[in-house]
Scaffold this motif. Structure first.
Motif, PDB file in Angstrom:
ATOM      1  N   ARG A  22      89.502  83.603  16.089  1.00  0.00           N
ATOM      2  CA  ARG A  22      88.444  84.375  15.817  1.00  0.00           C
ATOM      3  C   ARG A  22      87.048  83.564  15.828  1.00  0.00           C
ATOM      4  NH1 ARG A  22      86.391  87.882  10.818  1.00  0.00           N
ATOM      5  NH2 ARG A  22      85.160  89.235  11.641  1.00  0.00           N
ATOM      6  N   TRP A  23      85.941  83.945  16.283  1.00  0.00           N
ATOM      7  CA  TRP A  23      84.852  83.291  16.061  1.00  0.00           C
ATOM      8  C   TRP A  23      84.599  82.092  16.960  1.00  0.00           C
ATOM      9  CZ3 TRP A  23      81.072  85.689  13.537  1.00  0.00           C
ATOM     10  CH2 TRP A  23      81.588  86.374  12.419  1.00  0.00           C
ATOM     11  N   THR A  24      85.629  81.582  17.951  1.00  0.00           N
ATOM     12  CA  THR A  24      85.538  80.353  18.668  1.00  0.00           C
ATOM     13  C   THR A  24      84.709  80.653  19.810  1.00  0.00           C
ATOM     14  OG1 THR A  24      87.846  79.731  17.914  1.00  0.00           O
ATOM     15  CG2 THR A  24      86.754  78.941  20.024  1.00  0.00           C
ATOM     16  N   LEU A  25      84.991  81.689  20.616  1.00  0.00           N
ATOM     17  CA  LEU A  25      84.115  82.022  21.728  1.00  0.00           C
ATOM     18  C   LEU A  25      82.598  82.430  21.409  1.00  0.00           C
ATOM     19  CD1 LEU A  25      86.353  84.049  24.102  1.00  0.00           C
ATOM     20  CD2 LEU A  25      85.504  81.609  24.380  1.00  0.00           C
ATOM     21  N   LEU A  26      82.366  83.170  20.315  1.00  0.00           N
ATOM     22  CA  LEU A  26      81.170  83.294  19.741  1.00  0.00           C
ATOM     23  C   LEU A  26      80.267  81.762  19.491  1.00  0.00           C
ATOM     24  CD1 LEU A  26      81.287  86.338  17.503  1.00  0.00           C
ATOM     25  CD2 LEU A  26      81.061  86.245  19.914  1.00  0.00           C
ATOM     26  N   ILE A  27      81.087  80.925  19.069  1.00  0.00           N
ATOM     27  CA  ILE A  27      80.458  79.622  18.857  1.00  0.00           C
ATOM     28  C   ILE A  27      80.151  78.931  20.320  1.00  0.00           C
ATOM     29  CG2 ILE A  27      80.769  77.241  18.057  1.00  0.00           C
ATOM     30  CD1 ILE A  27      82.580  78.456  16.066  1.00  0.00           C
ATOM     31  N   VAL A  28      80.993  79.038  21.077  1.00  0.00           N
ATOM     32  CA  VAL A  28      80.691  78.468  22.308  1.00  0.00           C
ATOM     33  C   VAL A  28      79.569  79.323  22.945  1.00  0.00           C
ATOM     34  CG1 VAL A  28      81.488  78.368  24.889  1.00  0.00           C
ATOM     35  CG2 VAL A  28      83.146  77.879  22.971  1.00  0.00           C
ATOM     36  N   ARG A  29      79.496  80.803  22.755  1.00  0.00           N
ATOM     37  CA  ARG A  29      78.302  81.455  23.361  1.00  0.00           C
ATOM     38  C   ARG A  29      76.889  80.928  22.562  1.00  0.00           C
ATOM     39  NH1 ARG A  29      77.444  86.924  20.108  1.00  0.00           N
ATOM     40  NH2 ARG A  29      76.832  85.314  18.515  1.00  0.00           N
ATOM     41  N   GLU A  30      76.951  80.563  21.621  1.00  0.00           N
ATOM     42  CA  GLU A  30      75.715  80.235  20.939  1.00  0.00           C
ATOM     43  C   GLU A  30      75.260  78.799  21.557  1.00  0.00           C
ATOM     44  OE1 GLU A  30      73.604  81.614  18.952  1.00  0.00           O
ATOM     45  OE2 GLU A  30      74.934  83.373  18.877  1.00  0.00           O
ATOM     46  N   LEU A  31      76.169  78.079  22.031  1.00  0.00           N
ATOM     47  CA  LEU A  31      76.015  76.828  22.588  1.00  0.00           C
ATOM     48  C   LEU A  31      75.583  76.649  24.078  1.00  0.00           C
ATOM     49  CD1 LEU A  31      78.633  74.602  20.652  1.00  0.00           C
ATOM     50  CD2 LEU A  31      76.086  74.927  20.101  1.00  0.00           C
ATOM     51  N   VAL A  32      75.656  77.867  24.754  1.00  0.00           N
ATOM     52  CA  VAL A  32      75.115  77.978  26.150  1.00  0.00           C
ATOM     53  C   VAL A  32      73.792  77.559  26.393  1.00  0.00           C
ATOM     54  CG1 VAL A  32      75.209  79.292  28.338  1.00  0.00           C
ATOM     55  CG2 VAL A  32      77.297  79.461  26.673  1.00  0.00           C
ATOM     56  N   GLY A  33      73.084  78.004  25.546  1.00  0.00           N
ATOM     57  CA  GLY A  33      71.649  77.771  25.352  1.00  0.00           C
ATOM     58  C   GLY A  33      71.102  76.466  25.038  1.00  0.00           C
ATOM     59  N   GLY A  34      71.976  75.614  24.956  1.00  0.00           N
ATOM     60  CA  GLY A  34      71.540  74.258  24.441  1.00  0.00           C
ATOM     61  C   GLY A  34      71.989  73.662  23.180  1.00  0.00           C
ATOM     62  N   PRO A  35      71.358  72.502  22.520  1.00  0.00           N
ATOM     63  CA  PRO A  35      71.780  72.010  21.250  1.00  0.00           C
ATOM     64  C   PRO A  35      71.441  72.964  20.139  1.00  0.00           C
ATOM     65  CG  PRO A  35      70.797  70.542  22.656  1.00  0.00           C
ATOM     66  CD  PRO A  35      70.485  71.650  23.423  1.00  0.00           C
ATOM     67  N   ARG A  36      72.492  72.964  19.416  1.00  0.00           N
ATOM     68  CA  ARG A  36      72.147  73.810  17.905  1.00  0.00           C
ATOM     69  C   ARG A  36      72.737  73.119  16.898  1.00  0.00           C
ATOM     70  NH1 ARG A  36      69.481  76.289  20.893  1.00  0.00           N
ATOM     71  NH2 ARG A  36      69.893  78.677  21.638  1.00  0.00           N
ATOM     72  N   ARG A  37      71.800  73.347  15.842  1.00  0.00           N
ATOM     73  CA  ARG A  37      72.290  72.728  14.513  1.00  0.00           C
ATOM     74  C   ARG A  37      73.241  73.534  13.927  1.00  0.00           C
ATOM     75  NH1 ARG A  37      66.324  72.364  12.058  1.00  0.00           N
ATOM     76  NH2 ARG A  37      66.510  74.410  12.938  1.00  0.00           N
ATOM     77  N   TYR A  38      73.888  73.017  12.755  1.00  0.00           N
ATOM     78  CA  TYR A  38      74.870  73.745  12.003  1.00  0.00           C
ATOM     79  C   TYR A  38      74.140  74.885  11.586  1.00  0.00           C
ATOM     80  CZ  TYR A  38      78.525  74.659   8.579  1.00  0.00           C
ATOM     81  OH  TYR A  38      79.655  75.071   7.945  1.00  0.00           O
ATOM     82  N   SER A  39      72.947  74.703  10.829  1.00  0.00           N
ATOM     83  CA  SER A  39      72.178  75.703  10.424  1.00  0.00           C
ATOM     84  C   SER A  39      71.939  76.769  11.455  1.00  0.00           C
ATOM     85  CB  SER A  39      70.844  75.403   9.788  1.00  0.00           C
ATOM     86  OG  SER A  39      70.130  74.495  10.570  1.00  0.00           O
ATOM     87  N   ASP A  40      71.881  76.567  12.516  1.00  0.00           N
ATOM     88  CA  ASP A  40      71.472  77.446  13.683  1.00  0.00           C
ATOM     89  C   ASP A  40      72.715  78.156  13.814  1.00  0.00           C
ATOM     90  OD1 ASP A  40      68.936  76.375  14.028  1.00  0.00           O
ATOM     91  OD2 ASP A  40      69.519  74.791  15.604  1.00  0.00           O
TER      92      ASP A  40
END
Length: 214
Positions: A22-40
């Motif tokens: 659970r949550w793994t693919l959603l984390i990948v989804r968030e990173l598709v648009g480029g670098p993200r901070r932990y807070s992002d």
């Protein structure tokens, strides 16, 4: 927190051992648009516990799917990005799941009008590898103030490593309406409100690759 595995020696089970939690693919989804901070990531995944997010990021790093980079001063922050392996092997899975769920999205519900859904519906799902077979370009998409950076290389989506060839500015509602508008007139009207900046050749090539012609 112990990671669960299927203990089956088949490619589907082995793959789900890595990306099926659970949550793994959603984390990948968030990173598709480029670098993200932990807070992002925390802000965009409001239902995930802090310790679980940390664990999922650690698991994805160990699997070779994300990189963690500590940026030097004066920025001085840690960002997470997808690796080339993730772009090649996991992004097609994300696109397939999103395509499956697209017709289940209720575009009349205001909660659907988000920059991420605009990016997914308006761009990611419309990508045509055949039309992009000879394309080598980097893109920056500004959707309601949120920036997405990515590139296309030889028919594949990948990470951005240089300044954009084309910059797109759009509202999430318009990007969603280009695909899910009530009729052809509504879809064309939404497309006309999207702003493209770049050479005519680069813009036309992007429009072809992402089916953004009116």
């Amino acid at each position: 927190m112990k990671t669960r595995v299927y203990n089956q020696n088949c490619p589907i089970a082995r793959g789900l051992d890595v990306i099926g939690e659970r949550w793994t693919l959603l984390i990948v989804r968030e990173l598709v648009g480029g670098p993200r901070r932990y807070s992002d990531l925390r802000a965009e995944l409001p239902g995930i516990a802090t310790n679980l997010l940390a664990q999922r990021l650690k698991e994805l790093q160990e699997a070779g799917l994300i990189d963690r980079t500590d940026l030097p001063a004066p920025i001085g922050r840690t960002v997470y990005t997808l690796t080339d392996t993730a772009w090649e092997r996991v992004l097609p899975i994300v696109r397939a799941v999103a395509r499956f769920g697209l017709d289940k999205l209720d575009p009349t519900d205001s909660s659907a009008i988000t920059p991420l859904n605009g990016f997914l519906a308006g761009l990611l799902l419309a990508f045509d590898p055949v039309a992009a077979a000879q394309l080598d370009a980097t893109y920056r998409i500004d959707i309601d103030g949120r920036r997405f950076d990515f590139a296309v290389a030889n028919g594949h989506l990948t990470s951005a490593h240089r300044e954009p060839d084309v910059t797109v500015t759009a509202a999430a509602a318009d990007l969603i309406d280009t695909r899910l508008g009530d009729d052809a007139a509504a879809r064309k009207a939404a497309l006309r409100r999207i702003h493209f900046e770049g050479t005519a050749e680069a813009v036309d090539a992007m429009r072809d690759a992402f089916a953004l012609h009116g």
